[in-house]
Design a protein around this motif. Structure first.
Motif, short mmCIF file in Angstrom:
data_model
loop_
_atom_site.label_atom_id
_atom_site.label_comp_id
_atom_site.label_asym_id
_atom_site.label_seq_id
_atom_site.Cartn_x
_atom_site.Cartn_y
_atom_site.Cartn_z
N ILE A 5 6.51 1.42 -10.74
CA ILE A 5 5.14 1.69 -10.18
C ILE A 5 4.32 2.60 -11.07
O ILE A 5 4.77 3.73 -11.26
CB ILE A 5 4.85 2.21 -8.86
CG1 ILE A 5 5.51 1.19 -7.83
CG2 ILE A 5 3.53 2.31 -8.40
CD1 ILE A 5 5.96 1.87 -6.09
N ILE A 6 3.25 2.04 -11.60
CA ILE A 6 2.34 2.87 -12.69
C ILE A 6 1.13 3.49 -11.76
O ILE A 6 0.25 2.48 -11.47
CB ILE A 6 1.90 2.23 -13.78
CG1 ILE A 6 3.11 1.51 -14.52
CG2 ILE A 6 0.86 2.96 -14.66
CD1 ILE A 6 2.75 0.57 -15.73
N ARG A 31 -4.52 2.49 -1.50
CA ARG A 31 -3.86 1.49 -0.72
C ARG A 31 -3.24 0.45 -2.12
O ARG A 31 -2.10 -0.17 -1.81
CB ARG A 31 -4.54 0.60 -0.07
CG ARG A 31 -3.73 -0.39 1.04
CD ARG A 31 -4.34 -0.50 2.26
NE ARG A 31 -3.24 -1.61 3.21
CZ ARG A 31 -3.68 -2.55 3.51
NH1 ARG A 31 -4.64 -2.96 3.55
NH2 ARG A 31 -2.34 -3.42 4.17
N GLY A 32 -4.06 0.30 -3.14
CA GLY A 32 -3.83 -0.53 -4.49
C GLY A 32 -4.22 -1.88 -4.30
O GLY A 32 -3.84 -2.66 -4.97
N LYS A 33 -5.20 -2.07 -3.37
CA LYS A 33 -5.85 -3.39 -3.29
C LYS A 33 -6.63 -3.85 -4.41
O LYS A 33 -7.00 -5.07 -4.58
CB LYS A 33 -6.65 -3.51 -1.86
CG LYS A 33 -5.96 -3.34 -0.87
CD LYS A 33 -6.91 -3.64 0.34
CE LYS A 33 -6.83 -4.93 0.59
NZ LYS A 33 -7.82 -5.44 1.85
N HIS A 34 -6.91 -2.84 -5.26
CA HIS A 34 -7.60 -3.38 -6.69
C HIS A 34 -6.66 -4.14 -7.75
O HIS A 34 -7.09 -4.35 -8.79
CB HIS A 34 -8.44 -2.08 -7.24
CG HIS A 34 -7.35 -0.98 -7.52
ND1 HIS A 34 -6.77 -0.43 -6.57
CD2 HIS A 34 -7.06 -0.43 -8.73
CE1 HIS A 34 -5.95 0.63 -7.28
NE2 HIS A 34 -6.26 0.62 -8.50
N LYS A 35 -5.40 -3.65 -7.31
CA LYS A 35 -4.50 -4.34 -8.41
C LYS A 35 -4.08 -5.84 -8.28
O LYS A 35 -4.05 -6.21 -7.03
CB LYS A 35 -2.95 -3.46 -8.43
CG LYS A 35 -3.57 -1.91 -8.75
CD LYS A 35 -2.18 -0.95 -8.61
CE LYS A 35 -2.32 0.33 -8.96
NZ LYS A 35 -1.03 0.98 -9.40
N ASN A 41 2.89 -4.77 2.16
CA ASN A 41 4.25 -4.11 2.74
C ASN A 41 4.55 -3.18 1.96
O ASN A 41 5.72 -2.45 2.18
CB ASN A 41 5.21 -5.09 3.23
CG ASN A 41 5.96 -5.85 1.84
OD1 ASN A 41 4.91 -6.19 1.05
ND2 ASN A 41 6.96 -6.16 1.75
N GLN A 42 3.91 -2.86 0.39
CA GLN A 42 4.59 -1.97 -0.44
C GLN A 42 3.16 -0.99 -0.70
O GLN A 42 2.15 -1.26 -0.59
CB GLN A 42 5.06 -2.56 -1.55
CG GLN A 42 6.18 -3.30 -1.41
CD GLN A 42 6.99 -4.10 -2.70
OE1 GLN A 42 6.08 -3.99 -3.87
NE2 GLN A 42 7.81 -4.69 -2.50
N ASP A 43 3.85 0.31 -0.74
CA ASP A 43 2.87 1.42 -1.50
C ASP A 43 2.64 1.29 -2.71
O ASP A 43 3.49 1.77 -3.62
CB ASP A 43 3.15 2.73 -0.90
CG ASP A 43 2.23 3.89 -1.13
OD1 ASP A 43 1.13 3.37 -1.65
OD2 ASP A 43 2.49 5.12 -0.99
N ARG A 44 1.73 0.63 -3.72
CA ARG A 44 1.52 0.92 -4.93
C ARG A 44 0.26 1.23 -5.45
O ARG A 44 -0.33 0.84 -6.33
CB ARG A 44 1.43 -0.82 -5.35
CG ARG A 44 3.04 -1.34 -5.14
CD ARG A 44 2.91 -2.80 -5.60
NE ARG A 44 4.15 -3.43 -5.46
CZ ARG A 44 4.88 -3.96 -6.66
NH1 ARG A 44 4.32 -3.68 -7.70
NH2 ARG A 44 6.05 -4.37 -6.24
N GLY A 45 -0.28 2.10 -4.67
CA GLY A 45 -1.86 2.55 -4.70
C GLY A 45 -1.85 3.84 -5.93
O GLY A 45 -0.65 4.07 -6.33
N ASP A 46 -2.89 4.14 -6.38
CA ASP A 46 -3.10 5.13 -7.38
C ASP A 46 -3.57 6.50 -6.71
O ASP A 46 -3.61 6.39 -5.45
CB ASP A 46 -4.23 4.64 -8.27
CG ASP A 46 -3.92 3.59 -8.90
OD1 ASP A 46 -2.79 3.27 -9.28
OD2 ASP A 46 -4.66 2.66 -9.36
N ILE A 47 -3.55 7.40 -7.42
CA ILE A 47 -4.04 8.98 -6.96
C ILE A 47 -5.35 8.84 -7.17
O ILE A 47 -6.08 8.36 -8.16
CB ILE A 47 -3.25 9.87 -7.97
CG1 ILE A 47 -1.75 9.86 -8.04
CG2 ILE A 47 -3.53 11.35 -7.97
CD1 ILE A 47 -1.09 10.55 -8.89
N VAL A 48 -5.97 9.61 -6.27
CA VAL A 48 -7.40 9.91 -6.40
C VAL A 48 -7.94 11.20 -6.04
O VAL A 48 -7.24 11.92 -5.41
CB VAL A 48 -8.13 8.89 -4.93
CG1 VAL A 48 -9.49 9.33 -5.15
CG2 VAL A 48 -7.99 7.62 -5.18
#
Length: 120
Positions: A5-6, A31-35, A41-48
């Motif tokens: 995960i990047i 949440r990573g919905k922009h990716k 069901n997976q946590d692929r979000g970014d840092i804000v």
């Protein structure tokens, strides 16, 4: 084998931004919905990272009318605080509360909210 995960770092300036619109934008990034590879069901979000949280804007008469409640668990233990008092003392808490309630109420929420960094 799953891909690594990047996580990018998004820097947001909260000056003159409306609380609700800012919180929903942050929730999407956490949440990573922009990716493209979003999976609920997976946590692929970014840092804000949010700066100038004390300079947020509020529409309407929310500063006078909006109240935050919590209960101590004892009879008569309901506590109430207005938005204007809370924004003076702790603007980070106001923004974090709005973002937390826009994230899904599941096991991933606590991990997502740890990647939110708020500065006044």
């Amino acid at each position: 084998m799953p891909k690594a995960i990047i996580r990018k770092i998004h820097k947001i300036d909260a000056t003159d931004k409306v609380l609700g619109r800012l919180a929903s934008e942050i929730a999407v990034l956490l949440r990573g919905k922009h990716k493209v590879d979003f999976q609920p069901n997976q946590d692929r979000g970014d840092i804000v990272e949010v700066s100038n949280a004390g300079e947020m804007k509020f529409t309407g008469r929310k500063l006078e009318q909006k109240k935050y409640h919590h209960h101590s668990g004892y009879p008569g233990g309901i506590k109430e605080e207005s938005l204007s008092d809370l924004i003076k003392d702790n603007p980070e808490k106001v923004l974090k509360n709005a973002v937390v309630h826009m994230l899904p109420n599941n096991k991933l929420r606590s991990e997502m909210i740890k990647r939110l960094r708020i500065h006044t």
